[in-house]
Enzyme design. Sequence first.
Site, mmCIF file in Angstrom:
data_model
loop_
_atom_site.group_PDB
_atom_site.id
_atom_site.type_symbol
_atom_site.label_atom_id
_atom_site.label_comp_id
_atom_site.label_asym_id
_atom_site.label_seq_id
_atom_site.Cartn_x
_atom_site.Cartn_y
_atom_site.Cartn_z
ATOM 1 N N SER B 160 0.842 -1.194 0.000
ATOM 2 C CA SER B 160 0.000 0.000 0.000
ATOM 3 C C SER B 160 0.883 1.251 0.000
ATOM 4 C CB SER B 160 -0.930 -0.058 1.212
ATOM 5 O OG SER B 160 -2.000 0.823 1.075
ATOM 6 N N ARG B 230 -12.074 6.677 9.412
ATOM 7 C CA ARG B 230 -11.573 5.306 9.441
ATOM 8 C C ARG B 230 -12.609 4.319 8.920
ATOM 9 N NH1 ARG B 230 -7.071 2.157 9.214
ATOM 10 N NH2 ARG B 230 -7.217 0.340 10.577
ATOM 11 N N ASP B 326 -8.403 -6.717 -4.763
ATOM 12 C CA ASP B 326 -8.040 -5.393 -4.241
ATOM 13 C C ASP B 326 -8.582 -4.330 -5.197
ATOM 14 O OD1 ASP B 326 -6.829 -3.052 -3.359
ATOM 15 O OD2 ASP B 326 -4.811 -3.900 -3.277
ATOM 16 N N HIS B 359 -7.817 -5.423 -0.383
ATOM 17 C CA HIS B 359 -6.521 -4.758 -0.217
ATOM 18 C C HIS B 359 -5.775 -5.272 1.013
ATOM 19 C CE1 HIS B 359 -3.566 -1.611 -0.577
ATOM 20 N NE2 HIS B 359 -3.850 -1.128 0.615
ATOM 21 N N ASP B 360 -6.493 -5.509 2.092
ATOM 22 C CA ASP B 360 -5.880 -5.943 3.348
ATOM 23 C C ASP B 360 -5.201 -7.299 3.250
ATOM 24 O OD1 ASP B 360 -6.066 -3.866 5.065
ATOM 25 O OD2 ASP B 360 -7.689 -4.680 6.287
#
Lengths: 396, 396
Positions: B160, B230, B326, B359-360
């Site tokens: 990232s 967040r 992602d 993505h994580d």
Amino acid sequence: MTDAPLPGPASLRNPLGLTVELGRDTPIRLDCGVEMDSVTVAYQTYGTLNADRSNAILLCHALTGDQYVADPHPITGKPGWWNDLVGPGRLFDTDRYFLICSNVLGGCMGTTGPKEVNPATGKPWGQDFPIITIGDMVQVQARLVDHLGIDQMFAVIGGSMGGMQVLEWCASRPERVFAAIPIATAARHSAQNIAFNEVGRQAVIADPEWREGRYMDHGTKPRRGLAVARMAAHITYLSEPALHRKFGRNLQGDRDAFEYGFGAEFQVESYLRHQGSTFVDRFDANSYLYITRAMDYFDLAAEHGSLANAFKGTKTRFCVVSFSSDWLFPTVESRAVVHALNAVAANVSFVEIQSDKGHDAFLLDEPEFHATLSGFLEAAAVRRGLPPAGSKGETP
Amino acid sequence: MTDAPLPGPASLRNPLGLTVELGRDTPIRLDCGVEMDSVTVAYQTYGTLNADRSNAILLCHALTGDQYVADPHPITGKPGWWNDLVGPGRLFDTDRYFLICSNVLGGCMGTTGPKEVNPATGKPWGQDFPIITIGDMVQVQARLVDHLGIDQMFAVIGGSMGGMQVLEWCASRPERVFAAIPIATAARHSAQNIAFNEVGRQAVIADPEWREGRYMDHGTKPRRGLAVARMAAHITYLSEPALHRKFGRNLQGDRDAFEYGFGAEFQVESYLRHQGSTFVDRFDANSYLYITRAMDYFDLAAEHGSLANAFKGTKTRFCVVSFSSDWLFPTVESRAVVHALNAVAANVSFVEIQSDKGHDAFLLDEPEFHATLSGFLEAAAVRRGLPPAGSKGETP
């Protein structure tokens, strides 16, 4: 039941904004259990209902849409959301069809919602307004259609949350819908979409000016929170390619160097900020909470045991439409509806429109989409025995 | 330059949290033009630097990551973000490699950033902190690596925003990077990603407790705004399938009926709220503004005329990794990097890992991903003349 003009600028096409009060005779029982004995519905109509009342089309608006399909918006002055599709000889031919669009229950454009006065207290409902569902919205629309003396609508059409209403109509009142066009929608709100809605709600609730929903009593508004909610939601209405094409990494004011600050450096930032701040002028924050919540609750399969069950025995003709770059209501959601309809041998056609415009494509100039609607409506009109185009809506 | 232990719970593996003050001899000139003559960098190391200083791996952390790669987090107590990958005999074998990870410039875990004291005023920097870029972060990392007496790193690795730093290292200081692994990243921040960052920033700024960035002077925090930021960002770190698998439309507390309210009805809502509120405890709101801004500015092609130009003449060996689900840093962005590297005949391998975790995934247990890193590192270690696994890091 009384009809009265809605305050606000008069429309050129339909000079009277109409309202009707429903529920006085038989209260409207909501899914949450609350009964309402006075629900005002604000609506617009275009065209004329024919003698055998067979040419009505109900248009269902999306989350932040309203009944001004083809009129200038009373607050923003902007053209209606399907302005170019409505009129004599157009896709929604006002010489042939009688179009109805009502502001949803819980909305903020004249229909009873959290910003209207609660008769029990004489103050705006705010958070005392009961929680509503897509089913409740459709129940109120059905009462309106009753009031207009229409047994069966020729077509029920809508995109996004409007499409949820279309599906709800077809599941709960199939005999009242001859043809249905659910567009860019789903039979249930996904976990990701619930998550995005929750972000928006928390942005509103986090704003101290929200004041537990009683901001109207204080003459204020959770402007900043609602703007943030709109900004987040707006990203989901577009596609990455559309954002890239429209803005890329272009700098604000076509500058060629960074300013190194937290002002709007990039055009996409200033665009989003504008979307947020203008939205606040035309939309009520509590309505935003209630309507997003209604979408979250929507799950036809859960309500009916299975999605196929929801449509069992349907005689409605369906045209299901999705857009290839829509990631909020992706094609896979439309396919699930089509598979359920196939499972009950319904009459259904399905088109995925190739577009890079994302979810909002259903509101934009998409010729293939419009051709799809036009072709389907034309064929359905023939089946329904409506006169062909150019015959001024008289039954033969 | 002085090394001093960082306050906070001691790590089991590396009992000293290290800090160094940089810039006293030669000020650090930032991209925005500001010069800083005192930058404290907080960092962790694992393993031992070998005699010829050839076994160093720089790990670059993501937006809200930090230097605690394999130590319990001093605030949350949770294991480090790549905890299971670091240790003797593990992927990042501490018997063979000397791992370095520093908190980025602008961060909030000990490196100079907006929450630290501005020497000029004796108060926290707040919004007086200069705007930073990915290039500035890397410049400070380079000073740290100088301080540690390392000319060339064996590898620079990160996901990232960490991957952006990897690419920046390779473009600006190619001779100092033997091997590079940019993971789930891009050579420029897309319009959609700038848009999501802007939503987060506006959520923070909309919170009256942000107080123009001077909240620390008032002993407060923009808790609600940062939590909303967040929440929005967290959705982008996951995939729709992952959210669906994890939560679907399950109700909170495994209830089987709606409560009809604005509490957390769905599990995905309570999960997101938890993500928002716990984040606020460990992260500084101004750091969030500055670091997201740094990501927005990142655009290697614009800085070097073209992306291929950015890598012209590189001798670095690259392993570019993306994840199929992602959508924040989709595979197409990694492909753009690979194409540019191919255009300059660089040594590059590219793997798209099939995963539904979004993505994580780069932080999660993904065996194929870990096998890819392991295979690439092993081959690169042979090329670099590092001793094979099991030989305790001694040069032959």
